[in-house]
Scaffold this motif. Structure first.
Motif, PDB file in Angstrom:
ATOM      1  N   GLU A  62       0.649  -1.406   0.049  1.00 32.24           N
ATOM      2  CA  GLU A  62      -0.015  -0.022  -0.047  1.00 32.24           C
ATOM      3  C   GLU A  62       1.091   1.214  -0.002  1.00 32.24           C
ATOM      4  O   GLU A  62       0.360   1.998  -0.632  1.00 32.24           O
ATOM      5  N   SER A  63       2.006   1.119   0.469  1.00 31.86           N
ATOM      6  CA  SER A  63       2.929   2.395   0.707  1.00 31.86           C
ATOM      7  C   SER A  63       3.146   2.796  -0.723  1.00 31.86           C
ATOM      8  O   SER A  63       3.464   4.141  -0.979  1.00 31.86           O
ATOM      9  N   SER A  64       3.440   2.024  -1.686  1.00 34.45           N
ATOM     10  CA  SER A  64       4.153   2.449  -2.983  1.00 34.45           C
ATOM     11  C   SER A  64       2.806   2.898  -3.767  1.00 34.45           C
ATOM     12  O   SER A  64       3.088   3.074  -4.767  1.00 34.45           O
ATOM     13  N   ALA A  65       1.500   2.567  -3.392  1.00 32.62           N
ATOM     14  CA  ALA A  65       0.382   2.887  -4.356  1.00 32.62           C
ATOM     15  C   ALA A  65       0.312   4.369  -3.751  1.00 32.62           C
ATOM     16  O   ALA A  65      -0.671   4.819  -4.518  1.00 32.62           O
ATOM     17  N   ALA A  66       0.976   5.007  -2.917  1.00 28.87           N
ATOM     18  CA  ALA A  66       0.796   6.410  -3.094  1.00 28.87           C
ATOM     19  C   ALA A  66       1.849   7.284  -2.894  1.00 28.87           C
ATOM     20  O   ALA A  66       3.237   6.853  -2.779  1.00 28.87           O
ATOM     21  N   TYR A  67       2.051   8.611  -3.281  1.00 29.25           N
ATOM     22  CA  TYR A  67       2.989   9.615  -2.910  1.00 29.25           C
ATOM     23  C   TYR A  67       2.732  10.764  -2.168  1.00 29.25           C
ATOM     24  O   TYR A  67       1.567  11.069  -1.871  1.00 29.25           O
ATOM     25  N   ARG A  68       3.683  11.731  -1.923  1.00 25.88           N
ATOM     26  CA  ARG A  68       3.277  12.976  -1.166  1.00 25.88           C
ATOM     27  C   ARG A  68       3.911  14.054  -1.727  1.00 25.88           C
ATOM     28  O   ARG A  68       4.888  14.084  -2.464  1.00 25.88           O
ATOM     29  N   VAL A  69       3.075  15.153  -1.675  1.00 25.59           N
ATOM     30  CA  VAL A  69       3.631  16.363  -2.209  1.00 25.59           C
ATOM     31  C   VAL A  69       3.285  17.627  -1.151  1.00 25.59           C
ATOM     32  O   VAL A  69       2.344  17.290  -0.517  1.00 25.59           O
ATOM     33  N   THR A  70       4.597  18.350  -0.974  1.00 22.51           N
ATOM     34  CA  THR A  70       4.463  19.210   0.201  1.00 22.51           C
ATOM     35  C   THR A  70       4.768  20.504  -0.620  1.00 22.51           C
ATOM     36  O   THR A  70       5.814  20.553  -1.414  1.00 22.51           O
ATOM     37  N   ALA A  71       4.039  21.441  -0.313  1.00 20.61           N
ATOM     38  CA  ALA A  71       4.414  22.969  -1.003  1.00 20.61           C
ATOM     39  C   ALA A  71       4.484  24.009   0.113  1.00 20.61           C
ATOM     40  O   ALA A  71       3.543  23.789   1.257  1.00 20.61           O
ATOM     41  N   TYR A  72       5.800  24.883   0.320  1.00 25.09           N
ATOM     42  CA  TYR A  72       5.744  25.850   1.194  1.00 25.09           C
ATOM     43  C   TYR A  72       5.894  26.993   0.275  1.00 25.09           C
ATOM     44  O   TYR A  72       6.715  27.363  -0.407  1.00 25.09           O
ATOM     45  N   LEU A  73       4.981  28.110   0.610  1.00 22.94           N
ATOM     46  CA  LEU A  73       5.107  29.560   0.095  1.00 22.94           C
ATOM     47  C   LEU A  73       5.667  30.271   1.503  1.00 22.94           C
ATOM     48  O   LEU A  73       4.736  30.598   2.281  1.00 22.94           O
ATOM     49  N   ASP A  74       7.092  30.722   1.429  1.00 20.50           N
ATOM     50  CA  ASP A  74       7.372  31.387   2.569  1.00 20.50           C
ATOM     51  C   ASP A  74       8.251  32.686   2.161  1.00 20.50           C
ATOM     52  O   ASP A  74       9.397  32.526   1.679  1.00 20.50           O
ATOM     53  N   GLY A  75       7.701  33.793   2.652  1.00 21.77           N
ATOM     54  CA  GLY A  75       8.350  34.918   2.173  1.00 21.77           C
ATOM     55  C   GLY A  75       8.463  35.104   0.578  1.00 21.77           C
ATOM     56  O   GLY A  75       7.504  34.905   0.048  1.00 21.77           O
ATOM     57  N   GLU A  76       9.538  35.184   0.220  1.00 20.34           N
ATOM     58  CA  GLU A  76      10.029  35.387  -1.051  1.00 20.34           C
ATOM     59  C   GLU A  76      10.420  34.054  -1.839  1.00 20.34           C
ATOM     60  O   GLU A  76      10.629  33.959  -2.982  1.00 20.34           O
TER      61      GLU A  76
END
Length: 151
Positions: A62-76
């Motif tokens: 199951e762990s390889s059936a998913a992926y993770r996306v993380t986005a950070y907008l911090d200052g500039e």
């Protein structure tokens, strides 16, 4: 101003536009210049497409059936990370294979395109262990009519 979000997505083609729309919506709301937003959304799409296509064997666990996306907008700065649990990028003499695909190839340009669109790219490659993490940064430019900056 600081905005961040993280998604845990199934390795399905339909997840790519979902991640892209969420990023574009956050940047539009924050007042990021549309050209910067477009570059980052294309880079994110490429990274997500790589995770969907190469991110593991969905039938294996199951762990390889998913992926993770993380986005950070911090200052500039905007930093985006896409992590999968697949087999990693094939190595060539101890380094991940990062080269332009042949002109007649149907794929193989994603990482090169991310390098062109972002200011800084970092790839953590762990073949056979925990997959690939592609992270990239871009300095943000703002629209002049940005409501969140007029405080």
């Amino acid at each position: 101003m600081s905005i961040w979000w993280s998604l845990h997505l199934r390795r399905e083609a339909a997840s790519v536009p979902l991640a892209r729309r969420l990023l574009v919506g956050a940047m539009e709301t924050a007042g990021v210049d549309p050209d910067i937003s477009y570059d980052l959304s294309v880079a994110l799409s490429e990274a997500c497409a790589n995770a969907v296509e190469h991110g593991g064997d969905a039938a294996a666990n199951e762990s390889s059936a998913a992926y993770r996306v993380t986005a950070y907008l911090d200052g500039e700065m905007c930093r985006i990370e896409v992590a999968d649990s697949g087999p990693g990028i094939p190595a060539r003499k101890g380094r991940a294979a990062l080269q332009q695909a042949p002109d007649d190839a149907e794929s193989g340009r994603g990482l090169c395109l991310i390098h062109e669109l972002a200011d800084h790219v970092h790839v953590v490659n762990r073949p056979g262990r925990s997959g690939v993490v592609v992270s990239f940064d871009k300095i943000l430019k703002w629209r002049t009519d940005t409501p969140l900056l007029a405080v």
